[in-house]
Motif scaffolding. Structure first.
Motif, PDB file in Angstrom:
ATOM      1  N   GLY A 177      -7.580  -4.448  -1.105  1.00  0.00           N
ATOM      2  CA  GLY A 177      -6.537  -3.391  -1.332  1.00  0.00           C
ATOM      3  C   GLY A 177      -6.487  -2.350  -0.081  1.00  0.00           C
ATOM      4  O   GLY A 177      -5.458  -1.802  -0.296  1.00  0.00           O
ATOM      5  N   TYR A 218      -5.997  -0.272  -6.406  1.00  0.00           N
ATOM      6  CA  TYR A 218      -5.903   1.016  -6.408  1.00  0.00           C
ATOM      7  C   TYR A 218      -5.869   1.382  -7.996  1.00  0.00           C
ATOM      8  O   TYR A 218      -6.455   2.455  -8.202  1.00  0.00           O
ATOM      9  CB  TYR A 218      -4.339   1.409  -5.750  1.00  0.00           C
ATOM     10  N   ARG A 253       0.855  -1.262  -0.008  1.00  0.00           N
ATOM     11  CA  ARG A 253      -0.060  -0.088   0.087  1.00  0.00           C
ATOM     12  C   ARG A 253       0.724   1.273  -0.058  1.00  0.00           C
ATOM     13  O   ARG A 253       0.485   2.219  -0.664  1.00  0.00           O
ATOM     14  CB  ARG A 253      -0.953  -0.083   1.145  1.00  0.00           C
ATOM     15  N   SER A 302      -8.640   4.382  -3.057  1.00  0.00           N
ATOM     16  CA  SER A 302      -8.093   5.712  -3.428  1.00  0.00           C
ATOM     17  C   SER A 302      -7.059   5.818  -2.182  1.00  0.00           C
ATOM     18  O   SER A 302      -7.184   5.389  -1.004  1.00  0.00           O
ATOM     19  CB  SER A 302      -9.103   6.533  -3.199  1.00  0.00           C
ATOM     20  N   PRO A 303      -5.841   6.632  -2.225  1.00  0.00           N
ATOM     21  CA  PRO A 303      -4.836   6.737  -1.433  1.00  0.00           C
ATOM     22  C   PRO A 303      -5.475   7.320  -0.266  1.00  0.00           C
ATOM     23  O   PRO A 303      -6.226   8.379  -0.366  1.00  0.00           O
ATOM     24  CB  PRO A 303      -3.851   7.634  -2.403  1.00  0.00           C
ATOM     25  N   ARG A 325      -9.286   2.235  -8.966  1.00  0.00           N
ATOM     26  CA  ARG A 325     -10.113   3.029  -8.290  1.00  0.00           C
ATOM     27  C   ARG A 325     -10.879   2.381  -7.144  1.00  0.00           C
ATOM     28  O   ARG A 325     -12.051   3.104  -6.872  1.00  0.00           O
ATOM     29  CB  ARG A 325     -10.568   4.136  -9.023  1.00  0.00           C
ATOM     30  N   THR A 372       0.795   5.417  -7.616  1.00  0.00           N
ATOM     31  CA  THR A 372      -0.168   5.308  -8.554  1.00  0.00           C
ATOM     32  C   THR A 372      -0.765   6.797  -8.866  1.00  0.00           C
ATOM     33  O   THR A 372      -1.098   6.983 -10.136  1.00  0.00           O
ATOM     34  CB  THR A 372      -1.601   4.661  -7.873  1.00  0.00           C
ATOM     35  N   GLU A 385       0.361   3.755  -2.876  1.00  0.00           N
ATOM     36  CA  GLU A 385      -0.046   5.380  -2.754  1.00  0.00           C
ATOM     37  C   GLU A 385       0.917   6.271  -3.193  1.00  0.00           C
ATOM     38  O   GLU A 385       0.728   7.550  -3.299  1.00  0.00           O
ATOM     39  CB  GLU A 385      -0.327   5.483  -1.175  1.00  0.00           C
TER      40      GLU A 385
END
Length: 243
Positions: free
Chosen positions: A191, A234, A127, A240-241, A237, A134, A131
């Motif tokens: 995710g 991610y 992640r 989302s971060p 979508r 992406t 983050e």
């Protein structure tokens, strides 16, 4: 096990560490081209692949090996964990990465873990990578990523055009319309880095049911492991971060 690194000292050191711990090293390669050829000839279970090598870098070699030798898994070697190339390697299906200063015990444990079919990179670390990169991928021209449901593409296609000396990051493209609503929910939570037990608690299901959902998601979307599932969540979508 195949070791691919352009530095002879590293190849020799890793071979000694692994051999002494009962892990069979079937060959070595000094660059990406040799690694691809050796993977075809020797059919190793795992390739330990340096990212930066002459003639063909480890990322392109990994992409070819994963596409052409499907039973082979790839572990990437890198100097920095938050690296464009590491993110790209996870997106194309590498089973994880190790820093070059890895301890002997961690190296052997990582190889054994990947040999069982697991991903080495913890979802939380994946992640962090996703983050970070992406959004950058979008700024570099990756805005053609497909939306979560009803996306048209099926396979990831790495874009190797360099930007400021680094490759454009590949995006994973899968048709999420193949998933049931429950499977989409599971993928979204994957995710976010949830484990099977956390998924079971969140969705009020048994762990056996969660494992069935995860297996079906991987099969439908042609995913190798949870690390790749995080990247996909991610990229499409679903997550989302910052979530």
């Amino acid at each position: 096990m195949l070791i691919a690194d352009d530095q002879a000292l590293i190849r020799t050191g890793f071979r000694m560490i692994l051999t002494v711990r009962g892990i069979d090293v079937v060959g070595e390669a000094v660059d990406g081209l040799e690694a691809v050829t050796a993977a075809h000839e020797l059919r190793p279970d795992i390739v330990l692949m340096d990212i930066r090598m002459p003639n063909m870098d480890g990322l392109e070699a990994a992409r070819r090996i994963l596409a052409e030798v499907p039973d082979c898994r790839v572990l990437m070697l890198t100097t920095f964990d938050l690296d464009h190339y590491v993110y790209a390697a996870l997106a194309i299906g590498a089973s994880g990465f190790l820093l070059k200063d890895v301890t002997a015990e961690h190296l052997a444990a990582a190889v054994r873990l990947v040999h069982t079919g697991d991903a080495l990179v913890a979802p939380s670390i994946t992640r962090r990578l996703v983050e970070r990169f992406t959004g950058e991928n979008g700024r570099r021209g990756g805005d053609d990523r497909e939306t979560a449901v009803g996306s048209a593409g099926r396979n990831s296609v790495p874009d190797r055009r360099p930007v400021n000396g680094e490759p454009r990051l590949p995006s994973l493209h899968r048709d999420l319309a193949a998933l049931t609503p429950r499977e989409l929910e599971v993928l979204m939570l994957l995710g976010r880095g949830l484990s099977n037990s956390e998924l079971a608690s969140e969705l009020v299901l048994s762990e056996a049911t969660i494992k069935t959902h995860v297996t079906r998601i991987f099969a439908k979307l042609d995913l190798r492991d949870r690390a790749q599932a995080v990247v996909l969540a991610y990229e499409t979508r679903l997550v989302s971060p910052g979530e």
